[in-house]
Design a protein around this motif. Structure first.
Motif, PDB file in Angstrom:
ATOM      1  N   SER A  76      38.153  14.422 -21.411  1.00  0.00           N
ATOM      2  CA  SER A  76      37.168  14.973 -22.326  1.00  0.00           C
ATOM      3  C   SER A  76      36.217  15.867 -21.551  1.00  0.00           C
ATOM      4  O   SER A  76      36.055  15.715 -20.329  1.00  0.00           O
ATOM      5  CB  SER A  76      36.381  13.844 -23.007  1.00  0.00           C
ATOM      6  N   THR A  77      35.640  16.830 -22.250  1.00  0.00           N
ATOM      7  CA  THR A  77      34.601  17.657 -21.642  1.00  0.00           C
ATOM      8  C   THR A  77      33.373  17.671 -22.531  1.00  0.00           C
ATOM      9  O   THR A  77      33.465  17.579 -23.760  1.00  0.00           O
ATOM     10  CB  THR A  77      35.064  19.108 -21.412  1.00  0.00           C
ATOM     11  N   LEU A  78      32.224  17.787 -21.879  1.00  0.00           N
ATOM     12  CA  LEU A  78      30.932  17.985 -22.544  1.00  0.00           C
ATOM     13  C   LEU A  78      30.331  19.255 -21.980  1.00  0.00           C
ATOM     14  O   LEU A  78      30.227  19.404 -20.757  1.00  0.00           O
ATOM     15  CB  LEU A  78      30.006  16.805 -22.273  1.00  0.00           C
ATOM     16  N   THR A  79      29.940  20.171 -22.841  1.00  0.00           N
ATOM     17  CA  THR A  79      29.247  21.376 -22.407  1.00  0.00           C
ATOM     18  C   THR A  79      27.786  21.272 -22.804  1.00  0.00           C
ATOM     19  O   THR A  79      27.473  20.896 -23.935  1.00  0.00           O
ATOM     20  CB  THR A  79      29.883  22.626 -23.033  1.00  0.00           C
ATOM     21  N   VAL A  80      26.916  21.559 -21.866  1.00  0.00           N
ATOM     22  CA  VAL A  80      25.489  21.653 -22.153  1.00  0.00           C
ATOM     23  C   VAL A  80      25.181  23.147 -22.230  1.00  0.00           C
ATOM     24  O   VAL A  80      25.306  23.860 -21.217  1.00  0.00           O
ATOM     25  CB  VAL A  80      24.632  20.969 -21.085  1.00  0.00           C
ATOM     26  N   SER A  81      24.821  23.621 -23.412  1.00  0.00           N
ATOM     27  CA  SER A  81      24.712  25.047 -23.666  1.00  0.00           C
ATOM     28  C   SER A  81      23.267  25.522 -23.613  1.00  0.00           C
ATOM     29  O   SER A  81      22.326  24.769 -23.918  1.00  0.00           O
ATOM     30  CB  SER A  81      25.278  25.373 -25.056  1.00  0.00           C
ATOM     31  N   ASN A  82      23.110  26.801 -23.214  1.00  0.00           N
ATOM     32  CA  ASN A  82      21.794  27.444 -23.232  1.00  0.00           C
ATOM     33  C   ASN A  82      20.732  26.498 -22.666  1.00  0.00           C
ATOM     34  O   ASN A  82      19.768  26.128 -23.341  1.00  0.00           O
ATOM     35  CB  ASN A  82      21.426  27.872 -24.662  1.00  0.00           C
ATOM     36  N   MET A  83      20.927  26.114 -21.418  1.00  0.00           N
ATOM     37  CA  MET A  83      20.125  25.043 -20.836  1.00  0.00           C
ATOM     38  C   MET A  83      18.669  25.423 -20.604  1.00  0.00           C
ATOM     39  O   MET A  83      18.353  26.565 -20.274  1.00  0.00           O
ATOM     40  CB  MET A  83      20.767  24.589 -19.529  1.00  0.00           C
ATOM     41  N   SER A  84      17.810  24.427 -20.763  1.00  0.00           N
ATOM     42  CA  SER A  84      16.387  24.547 -20.461  1.00  0.00           C
ATOM     43  C   SER A  84      16.008  23.385 -19.547  1.00  0.00           C
ATOM     44  O   SER A  84      16.777  22.429 -19.397  1.00  0.00           O
ATOM     45  CB  SER A  84      15.570  24.498 -21.754  1.00  0.00           C
ATOM     46  N   PRO A  85      14.833  23.446 -18.911  1.00  0.00           N
ATOM     47  CA  PRO A  85      14.440  22.352 -18.001  1.00  0.00           C
ATOM     48  C   PRO A  85      14.496  20.971 -18.658  1.00  0.00           C
ATOM     49  O   PRO A  85      14.722  19.974 -17.967  1.00  0.00           O
ATOM     50  CB  PRO A  85      13.024  22.748 -17.600  1.00  0.00           C
ATOM     51  N   GLU A  86      14.299  20.921 -19.983  1.00  0.00           N
ATOM     52  CA  GLU A  86      14.336  19.627 -20.697  1.00  0.00           C
ATOM     53  C   GLU A  86      15.724  19.002 -20.685  1.00  0.00           C
ATOM     54  O   GLU A  86      15.879  17.815 -20.997  1.00  0.00           O
ATOM     55  CB  GLU A  86      13.870  19.800 -22.136  1.00  0.00           C
TER      56      GLU A  86
END
Lengths: 115, 112
Positions: A76-86
């Motif tokens: 499985s993959t998880l993408t964290v998109s348009n990342m911010s410091p939070e």
């Protein structure tokens, strides 16, 4: 039990970029999950990764921000998109090897820092 | 709302000094309660599952017990290698899937 491998183990990313985290299991599993563990806090379920269909997201998490794929019973993959410091956090995958009420087993996580 | 509260947040013990960690839960219907150990830089490691009030499980110096409102993790004669964060999680009936709700954990430090 199963061997659960996550890649990368850690990363430092620029805000506005996206990162894809991989979770590989050495045997077929019935269920796979993605969790977030923010600094000093406990684990929060992001979504259940469903094989061959769209993931089931928990309240507060949306597909546009955290797209998930699960093409087979071991990956499985998880993408964290348009990342911010939070989004700086530890992201963990977990698996269930048998029935739904059996314990979940976790990978060692991906430590993500956003600058 | 389903909720898990662990106490104390942190615990410092001398080697050999026995103690207990508490996990209080509020859940519509308990399907299972799970204890995990988490070392720094690692994912949670499964310790025990308890399914019904009165059940007990043991592993080396650890013993987990369950009532209708709480669970205890008893540590007998701890050693420095028992130092870790201990997490409690509950699974509720309903929802159709294996969702776990975690407590914030107890950070245990055992000193020689």
């Amino acid at each position: 039990s199963a061997v659960i491998s996550q890649k990368p183990s850690r990363d430092i990313c620029q805000r506005g970029t996206s990162l894809t985290i991989q979770c590989q299991v050495d045997s077929q599993v019935t269920m796979m999950f993605w969790y977030r563990q923010q600094p000093g806090q406990s684990l929060t379920l992001i979504a259940t990764a469903n094989q061959g269909s769209e993931a089931t997201y928990e309240s507060g998490f949306v597909i546009d921000k955290f797209p998930i794929s699960r093409p087979n019973l071991t990956f499985s993959t998880l993408t964290v998109s348009n990342m911010s410091p939070e989004d700086s956090s530890i992201y963990l995958c977990s698996v269930v090897l048998g029935a739904e009420n059996q314990p979940q087993h976790f990978g060692d996580g991906t430590r993500l820092s956003i600058l | 709302e389903d909720q898990v509260t662990q106490s104390p947040e942190a615990l410092r013990l001398q080697e050999g000094e026995s103690s207990s960690l508490n996990c209080s839960y509020t859940v519509s219907g308990l399907r299972g309660l799970f204890w995990y150990r988490q070392d720094p830089g690692k994912g949670p490691e499964f310790l025990f599952t308890l399914y019904s009030a009165g059940e007990e499980k043991e592993k080396e110096r650890l013993k987990a017990t369950l009532t209708k409102k709480e669970s205890f993790l008893h540590i007998t004669a701890p050693k420095p290698e028992d130092s870790a964060t201990y997490l409690c999680a509950v699974q509720a009936w309903g929802g159709g899937y294996n969702k776990l709700i975690f407590g914030a954990g107890t950070r245990l430090a055992v000193h020689p």
